[in-house]
Each structure stands twice: as structure tokens, then as C-alpha cells.
Design an enzyme around this catalytic site. Structure first.
Site, mmCIF file in Angstrom:
data_model
loop_
_atom_site.group_PDB
_atom_site.id
_atom_site.type_symbol
_atom_site.label_atom_id
_atom_site.label_comp_id
_atom_site.label_asym_id
_atom_site.label_seq_id
_atom_site.Cartn_x
_atom_site.Cartn_y
_atom_site.Cartn_z
ATOM 1 N N GLY A 31 0.813 -1.221 0.000
ATOM 2 C CA GLY A 31 0.000 0.000 0.000
ATOM 3 C C GLY A 31 0.842 1.265 0.000
ATOM 4 N N GLU A 35 3.647 5.978 -8.099
ATOM 5 C CA GLU A 35 3.793 5.652 -9.525
ATOM 6 C C GLU A 35 4.558 4.346 -9.761
ATOM 7 O OE1 GLU A 35 3.033 6.641 -12.769
ATOM 8 O OE2 GLU A 35 1.385 7.544 -11.665
ATOM 9 N N HIS A 37 4.464 1.548 -7.955
ATOM 10 C CA HIS A 37 3.481 0.463 -7.855
ATOM 11 C C HIS A 37 2.571 0.458 -9.085
ATOM 12 C CE1 HIS A 37 4.083 1.419 -3.405
ATOM 13 N NE2 HIS A 37 4.412 0.145 -3.463
ATOM 14 N N GLY A 147 8.942 -5.268 -8.610
ATOM 15 C CA GLY A 147 9.775 -4.156 -9.057
ATOM 16 C C GLY A 147 11.253 -4.459 -8.877
ATOM 17 N N LYS A 149 13.337 -2.336 -8.219
ATOM 18 C CA LYS A 149 13.741 -1.472 -7.089
ATOM 19 C C LYS A 149 14.195 -2.316 -5.888
ATOM 20 C CE LYS A 149 13.215 1.828 -3.812
ATOM 21 N NZ LYS A 149 12.909 1.018 -2.658
ATOM 22 N N SER A 185 9.574 5.453 -3.464
ATOM 23 C CA SER A 185 9.396 4.526 -2.345
ATOM 24 C C SER A 185 8.366 5.115 -1.390
ATOM 25 C CB SER A 185 10.728 4.345 -1.601
ATOM 26 O OG SER A 185 10.511 3.769 -0.330
ATOM 27 N N SER A 186 7.571 4.257 -0.795
ATOM 28 C CA SER A 186 6.612 4.742 0.205
ATOM 29 C C SER A 186 7.351 5.417 1.348
ATOM 30 C CB SER A 186 5.768 3.580 0.738
ATOM 31 O OG SER A 186 5.194 2.875 -0.332
HETATM 32 P P1 AMP Z 1 6.077 -2.450 -1.533
HETATM 33 O O1 AMP Z 1 4.715 -1.876 -1.391
HETATM 34 O O2 AMP Z 1 7.172 -1.505 -1.155
HETATM 35 O O3 AMP Z 1 6.217 -3.817 -0.924
HETATM 36 O O4 AMP Z 1 6.289 -2.674 -3.094
HETATM 37 C C1 AMP Z 1 5.406 -3.475 -3.841
HETATM 38 C C2 AMP Z 1 6.005 -3.746 -5.180
HETATM 39 O O5 AMP Z 1 6.231 -2.512 -5.865
HETATM 40 C C3 AMP Z 1 7.368 -4.450 -5.083
HETATM 41 O O6 AMP Z 1 7.455 -5.432 -6.104
HETATM 42 C C4 AMP Z 1 8.335 -3.327 -5.300
HETATM 43 O O7 AMP Z 1 9.572 -3.736 -5.837
HETATM 44 C C5 AMP Z 1 7.578 -2.475 -6.292
HETATM 45 N N1 AMP Z 1 8.087 -1.107 -6.267
HETATM 46 C C6 AMP Z 1 8.264 -0.310 -5.184
HETATM 47 N N2 AMP Z 1 8.819 0.860 -5.542
HETATM 48 C C7 AMP Z 1 9.016 0.789 -6.884
HETATM 49 C C8 AMP Z 1 9.572 1.682 -7.864
HETATM 50 N N3 AMP Z 1 10.038 2.881 -7.525
HETATM 51 N N4 AMP Z 1 9.597 1.271 -9.144
HETATM 52 C C9 AMP Z 1 9.128 0.055 -9.506
HETATM 53 N N5 AMP Z 1 8.605 -0.835 -8.639
HETATM 54 C C10 AMP Z 1 8.543 -0.467 -7.350
#
Ligand code: AMP
Length: 286
Positions: A31, A35, A37, A147, A149, A185-186
Site C-alpha cells: 500500500g 507511480e 506500484h 519491481g 527497485k 518509495s513509500s
Molecule cells: P512495496 O509496497 O514496497 O512492498 O512494493 C510493492 C512492489 O512494488 C514491489 O514489487 C516493489 O519492488 C515495487 N516497487 C516499489 N517501488 C518501486 C519503484 N520505484 N519502481 C518500480 N517498482 C517499485
């Protein structure tokens, strides 16, 4: 878009699509969507008949003292963004749906889980592997979108899929960045204005290593990054490392055939940020 909070209900919701031979794209998230995500969601939407996303802040991947309680949560904003992107089903369970009562179960990743991110965050990849397995069991997608990332996470999940023989195709999507290069990043929301100003130095350091990849070996690249970041008072480097993309083994030299990736983690104020850049490609692939 349908929002589902119960485990048996998400399984049922995708069952008929699967029986009808439809492909299912799945994007798991914690959550606080941005952009980055949404770029995964768009790709999953474009490549599959049914697009499923999840929002779940997974308790088992946070260590005591980390930001589990403080992690940003805004389900209605997330719902609005996912609905606008054409997501068909959102799975947003409460913790007890994914962690039923009973004796604890852990996933142990003695090699991949103890290096790089795992060195600072020993519970992290075990928690990730556990929740990804649970989510894949419920959704049973055709394709899983992650991602780049979170590079080490993609390596861990690729191994999980291979070793547990999970019938899913992993799709790794490029890192989405702010205009100044900072990886979205969140956790960027935690940065003060001054920390936010300094944070792009992580990406800049990676880009400099990419630029000099033919002249430098790993030791010189490390020295350069350390020296470069020392001039940013808000930044404290945790690690910089150049590893092979397939199993994250340490490298001494930057040779394209080993698919080297530069990985960085640093504290920017009290926020820990990570980023990475594959070095074998030109131009740099985010
Ligand atoms: P998270 O909510 O941080 O667990 O991220 C969920 C998914 O979104 C994961 O697969 C992350 O690698 C991807 N994600 C997070 N930030 C980015 C980003 N800046 N660019 C691309 N994918 C991202």
C-alpha cells in the site's frame, strides 16, 4: 473493482477466471501506492485478462523496532488509484486472514536471506518468502509482477518459485524514479526537505559507477561511492556492493558476462533507503 478481505473469497473470486482459461496478473504491495506500484499494475493489466492487486503490510517481514506500526496506510486512497488503473480485484486482508492462529511457521533462507538487506534485517526475507507463498497459493496467478527497485527480493522470489516449484511466471519491472533520479518509495514520505534534497546522491553514485564500469574494479567503485557519499551529512552508507544478478555472489571485477548489479543501502536521516543499477547494460536500465 471488487475489494476482498477474506482468504477463501479471493481464492473463489479468481477461480472462475482460471477455469475459463483466463490469464491472471498479480501485483502484491504494502500500500501507500505511488507511480512505481502503478507501473507494475499497468503492465499486469496490459498483459493479462484479469488484474489482481493486494495491499497488505506484512508483519513478519518487520523486525521489532522497525516501522511496522508507523508504515503509511491509506486503503481508500490505494483503492481509488487501483480502480482508476482498471484493477479487477483488490485483496486487502486483515493480518489474521494470512496468519491464522496456531504454532508459528518460518521460511529459512540461510544464504540469500542473510546477505545485503538480510544482514541489517535478519527477519526480512523469511517474512517476504512466507507472505509471497501464501498470496500465490490464494491467487494462483499466471504472472507475478515485482519491481527491480527491490532487487534482492526479486532474486529471493525467483528462488522461491524455482525451489517450491510454484507454477507462476515472474515479471520484473524497471524502477520508477522521481525527476531527480531518486527511486520512488513509500518511505520517501519520511524524509525532511533537507534529506529529500540529499537523497538523489544514492542514484547519482550508482550512475557514476555505471559510467566508469569499464575502467573500475569493484574495490575502486566501493571507494568512490564511500568517498562521494561522505560529503552528504544526512547520508550514512549501510552498504554498497557489486554482485552477480542471478545469485548475488560477490564480484571482484565488473564483467558483463557475470551480469553485475550495483546495490546500495543508506540511512538518509532516520529513513533507510535502497537502490540498485545493473551495470551490464548500456544505456543504464533503471
Ligand atoms: P512495496 O509496497 O514496497 O512492498 O512494493 C510493492 C512492489 O512494488 C514491489 O514489487 C516493489 O519492488 C515495487 N516497487 C516499489 N517501488 C518501486 C519503484 N520505484 N519502481 C518500480 N517498482 C517499485
Amino acid at each position: 473493482m471488487e475489494t476482498i478481505s477474506l482468504a477463501h473469497a479471493i481464492h473463489q473470486a479468481v477461480f472462475s477466471a482460471r477455469c475459463a482459461g483466463q490469464s491472471i496478473g498479480f501485483v502484491p504491495t504494502m500500500g501507500a501506492l505511488h507511480e512505481g506500484h502503478l507501473s507494475l499494475v499497468r503492465r499486469a493489466r496490459a498483459e493479462n485478462d484479469l488484474c489482481v492487486a493486494s495491499v497488505f503490510v506484512n508483519p513478519t517481514q518487520f523486525a521489532p523496532g522497525e516501522d511496522f506500526e508507523a508504515y503509511p496506510r491509506d486503503l481508500s486512497a490505494d483503492q481509488a488509484q487501483l480502480a482508476a488503473e482498471g484493477v479487477d480485484v483488490l485483496f486487502a486482508p486483515p493480518p489474521e486472514e494470512l496468519y491464522p492462529p496456531g504454532p508459528a511457521l518460518q521460511v529459512d533462507l540461510p544464504e540469500l536471506g542473510s546477505i545485503l538487506e538480510g544482514q541489517t534485517r535478519p527477519n526480512f526475507f523469511g517474512g517476504v518468502a512466507l507472505v509471497v507463498t501464501k498470496l500465490l497459493n490464494l491467487v494462483q496467478p499466471t504472472r507475478l509482477y515485482l519491481g527491480q527497485k527491490d532487487f534482492q527480493q526479486t532474486v529471493v522470489v525467483r528462488q522461491l518459485i524455482r525451489q517450491l516449484l510454484l507454477p507462476v511466471e515472474l515479471v520484473v519491472c524497471p524502477t520508477t524514479r522521481e525527476a531527480d533520479g531518486l527511486a520512488m518509495s513509500s518511505r520517501n514520505a519520511y524524509l525532511s526537505a533537507e534529506e529529500r534534497r540529499q537523497a538523489p546522491a544514492l542514484y547519482e553514485a550508482l550512475m557514476e559507477v555505471h559510467e566508469h564500469r569499464d575502467e573500475w574494479n569493484v574495490r575502486i567503485a566501493e571507494q568512490h561511492v564511500r568517498h562521494r557519499l561522505a560529503s552528504f551529512p544526512a547520508i550514512e552508507l549501510d552498504y554498497f556492493s557489486i554482485r552477480a544478478a542471478d545469485d548475488l555472489r560477490p564480484l571482484a571485477n565488473i564483467r558483463p558476462k557475470e551480469q553485475p548489479v550495483a546495490l546500495i543501502a543508506a540511512w538518509v536521516g532516520s529513513t533507510r533507503l535502497i537502490d540498485n543499477l545493473p551495470l551490464a547494460t548500456f544505456p543504464p536500465t533503471l
